[in-house]
Design a protein around this motif. Structure first.
Motif, mmCIF file in Angstrom:
data_model
loop_
_atom_site.group_PDB
_atom_site.id
_atom_site.type_symbol
_atom_site.label_atom_id
_atom_site.label_comp_id
_atom_site.label_asym_id
_atom_site.label_seq_id
_atom_site.Cartn_x
_atom_site.Cartn_y
_atom_site.Cartn_z
ATOM 1 N N LEU A 3 12.156 -1.328 -2.613
ATOM 2 C CA LEU A 3 13.143 -0.265 -2.436
ATOM 3 C C LEU A 3 14.445 -0.614 -3.158
ATOM 4 O O LEU A 3 15.025 0.230 -3.866
ATOM 5 C CB LEU A 3 13.408 -0.046 -0.947
ATOM 6 C CG LEU A 3 14.571 0.908 -0.605
ATOM 7 C CD1 LEU A 3 14.276 2.310 -1.117
ATOM 8 C CD2 LEU A 3 14.826 0.923 0.901
ATOM 9 N N GLN A 7 12.742 -0.731 9.214
ATOM 10 C CA GLN A 7 13.400 0.573 9.190
ATOM 11 C C GLN A 7 14.910 0.419 9.372
ATOM 12 O O GLN A 7 15.695 1.131 8.743
ATOM 13 C CB GLN A 7 12.822 1.464 10.291
ATOM 14 C CG GLN A 7 11.395 1.922 10.026
ATOM 15 C CD GLN A 7 10.789 2.641 11.215
ATOM 16 O OE1 GLN A 7 11.062 2.293 12.376
ATOM 17 N NE2 GLN A 7 9.973 3.646 10.945
ATOM 18 N N ASP A 36 12.710 9.806 7.331
ATOM 19 C CA ASP A 36 12.812 11.241 7.590
ATOM 20 C C ASP A 36 14.236 11.586 8.013
ATOM 21 O O ASP A 36 14.888 10.828 8.740
ATOM 22 C CB ASP A 36 11.833 11.641 8.699
ATOM 23 C CG ASP A 36 11.656 13.149 8.781
ATOM 24 O OD1 ASP A 36 12.608 13.837 9.199
ATOM 25 O OD2 ASP A 36 10.562 13.620 8.434
ATOM 26 N N GLN A 90 8.263 -4.340 0.835
ATOM 27 C CA GLN A 90 8.683 -2.937 0.852
ATOM 28 C C GLN A 90 10.190 -2.808 0.633
ATOM 29 O O GLN A 90 10.640 -1.960 -0.141
ATOM 30 C CB GLN A 90 8.295 -2.295 2.184
ATOM 31 C CG GLN A 90 6.805 -2.257 2.459
ATOM 32 C CD GLN A 90 6.495 -1.691 3.832
ATOM 33 O OE1 GLN A 90 7.318 -1.004 4.431
ATOM 34 N NE2 GLN A 90 5.304 -1.967 4.347
ATOM 35 N N ASP A 94 13.942 -0.215 -6.886
ATOM 36 C CA ASP A 94 13.847 1.192 -7.265
ATOM 37 C C ASP A 94 15.223 1.853 -7.245
ATOM 38 O O ASP A 94 15.577 2.615 -8.162
ATOM 39 C CB ASP A 94 12.897 1.908 -6.302
ATOM 40 C CG ASP A 94 12.763 3.386 -6.627
ATOM 41 O OD1 ASP A 94 12.364 3.706 -7.766
ATOM 42 O OD2 ASP A 94 13.073 4.220 -5.750
ATOM 43 N N ARG A 136 16.431 -0.525 6.148
ATOM 44 C CA ARG A 136 16.525 0.650 5.285
ATOM 45 C C ARG A 136 17.764 1.478 5.656
ATOM 46 O O ARG A 136 18.454 2.012 4.769
ATOM 47 C CB ARG A 136 15.263 1.514 5.407
ATOM 48 C CG ARG A 136 14.038 0.910 4.746
ATOM 49 C CD ARG A 136 12.792 1.730 5.029
ATOM 50 N NE ARG A 136 11.611 1.143 4.427
ATOM 51 C CZ ARG A 136 11.118 1.470 3.232
ATOM 52 N NH1 ARG A 136 11.703 2.426 2.524
ATOM 53 N NH2 ARG A 136 10.053 0.888 2.749
ATOM 54 N N ARG A 151 16.471 10.124 3.252
ATOM 55 C CA ARG A 151 15.320 10.361 2.385
ATOM 56 C C ARG A 151 15.327 9.405 1.199
ATOM 57 O O ARG A 151 14.258 8.984 0.724
ATOM 58 C CB ARG A 151 15.320 11.817 1.904
ATOM 59 C CG ARG A 151 14.912 12.826 3.003
ATOM 60 C CD ARG A 151 14.707 14.217 2.433
ATOM 61 N NE ARG A 151 15.967 14.810 2.002
ATOM 62 C CZ ARG A 151 16.752 15.538 2.784
ATOM 63 N NH1 ARG A 151 16.407 15.757 4.049
ATOM 64 N NH2 ARG A 151 17.869 16.060 2.328
ATOM 65 N N VAL A 153 16.096 6.334 1.152
ATOM 66 C CA VAL A 153 15.536 5.034 1.515
ATOM 67 C C VAL A 153 14.173 5.155 2.200
ATOM 68 O O VAL A 153 13.687 4.206 2.824
ATOM 69 C CB VAL A 153 16.515 4.253 2.429
ATOM 70 C CG1 VAL A 153 17.807 3.961 1.687
ATOM 71 C CG2 VAL A 153 16.796 4.996 3.728
ATOM 72 N N GLY A 154 13.563 6.325 2.108
ATOM 73 C CA GLY A 154 12.200 6.488 2.588
ATOM 74 C C GLY A 154 12.063 6.822 4.055
ATOM 75 O O GLY A 154 10.996 6.598 4.648
#
Length: 349
Positions: free
Chosen positions: A197, A160, A145, A193, A200, A163, A140, A142-143
């Protein structure tokens, strides 16, 4: 000013290129030479330069994945240069690596949950009963599910997967992450993106980054400071904004002038370097850049310049003589004339 998390002092690394029939080295390649800098907690230092300049080797030296042949590495004040492999466990937890290729860095035989749980078990970050919960938290973060933990790497896109690689690096709660070209293998639409990330996560977790890249357009938006490397040495280092506004080394100017323009109505002076990059096996005498430098003089071919300066340091005999670089963006054509006309009417009004 934050205290230094990482201090690199005259670091160097040589590799044996050839050996005699008796096994004695007959030729060596100097991949990294006399590199010094410091990195504060929560900040980003970018290492930039052409392929083969020593960026990746330096990143692996910092993590002690390979051993230096000269110099010192201090992490949180502790000299980790001479530590044995079994003594490096604390460094392994506090300093992590994100690889360039997200398709090759994840084990295809393991689920994402197993990939993320492995460092948790190795470093005893959480109790065994909490590993599943922690894997979900990392995904979660790293964005992704939390249900992705049951899937395999081939079921994810390149962005993905990167991530997931970032989540794996974060699993052991590090203080430093070496990002080795983390977005170069991704589609352009995905790069922003992943970069957002990383920024952030840095703000939220106080991470420090060593960001290795050849793409100065990317580096401009992620780095607090930039170190430009050429043939194993740092030739210029300084704050990102200062280095972009006032590059002092001819090599830095050439790299900046090669950044693609964001719009067809923009132009700038393009610096073309002629000739090939010198061989690391047989580097030229004096300044290693003098064979391609457009402003080199005879002195450059005989004496190697030292890195001189405090906040903004440059290794160039002619740095103080060169005029300001003319590599900024300039609006061209009718739009520029129209802008001047509009400004004139505004002043008249």
């Amino acid at each position: 000013m934050s205290a230094a998390l990482l201090e690199i002092d005259h670091l160097g690394r040589q590799f044996v290129a050839r050996r005699s029939a008796l096994g004695r080295p007959t030729a060596v390649v100097t991949a990294v030479e006399d590199v010094s800098f410091s990195l504060a907690a929560g900040t980003t230092l970018a290492l930039v330069g052409e392929s083969g300049c020593g960026k990746t080797t330096l990143g692996r030296l910092i993590l002690r994945l390979i051993d230096p042949t000269a110099g010192r590495i201090r992490f949180e004040g502790e000299d980790v240069t001479a530590l044995k492999e079994r003594q490096l466990r604390p460094l392994r937890r506090n300093a992590q690596l994100i690889f360039q290729d997200p398709y090759a860095s994840l084990n295809p035989r393991m689920t994402i949950g197993q990939i993320l749980a492995e460092p948790l078990a190795l470093h005893a970050v959480v109790a065994p009963s909490r590993r599943g919960e922690r894997v979900g938290e990392l995904l979660r973060l790293v964005g992704l599910d939390a249900r992705a933990a049951r899937r395999y790497p081939h079921e994810f896109s390149g962005g993905q997967r990167q991530r997931i690689a970032i989540a794996r690096a974060l699993a052991v709660e590090p203080k430093l992450i070496v990002c080795d070209e983390p977005v170069s293998a991704l589609d352009v639409s995905i790069r922003a993106q992943v970069l957002n990330l990383l920024r952030d996560l840095q703000r939220r977790l106080g991470l420090a980054y060593i960001f290795i890249s050849h793409d100065l357009a990317v580096v401009k938006h992620v780095a607090d400071r930039i170190a430009v490397m050429h043939l194993g040495r740092i030739v210029e280092i300084g704050p990102s904004a200062v280095l972009f506004d006032n590059p002092r080394h001819p090599y830095t100017r050439a790299l900046l002038s090669a950044i693609p323009l964001p719009a067809p109505g923009l132009k700038r002076e393009r610096i073309i370097l002629h000739g090939e990059m010198p061989s690391a096996l047989h580097p030229p005498a004096g300044c290693a850049f003098h064979t391609r430098c457009p402003v080199a003089i005879a002195h450059c071919a005989t004496e190697r310049p030292e890195l001189v300066g405090d906040t903004h340091a440059t290794a160039c005999h002619r740095a103080d003589e060169l005029p300001p670089a003319n590599i900024g963006f300039q609006q061209a054509g009718r739009s520029a004339r129209l802008e001047r006309l509009v400004n004139a009417f505004r002043r008249a009004g």
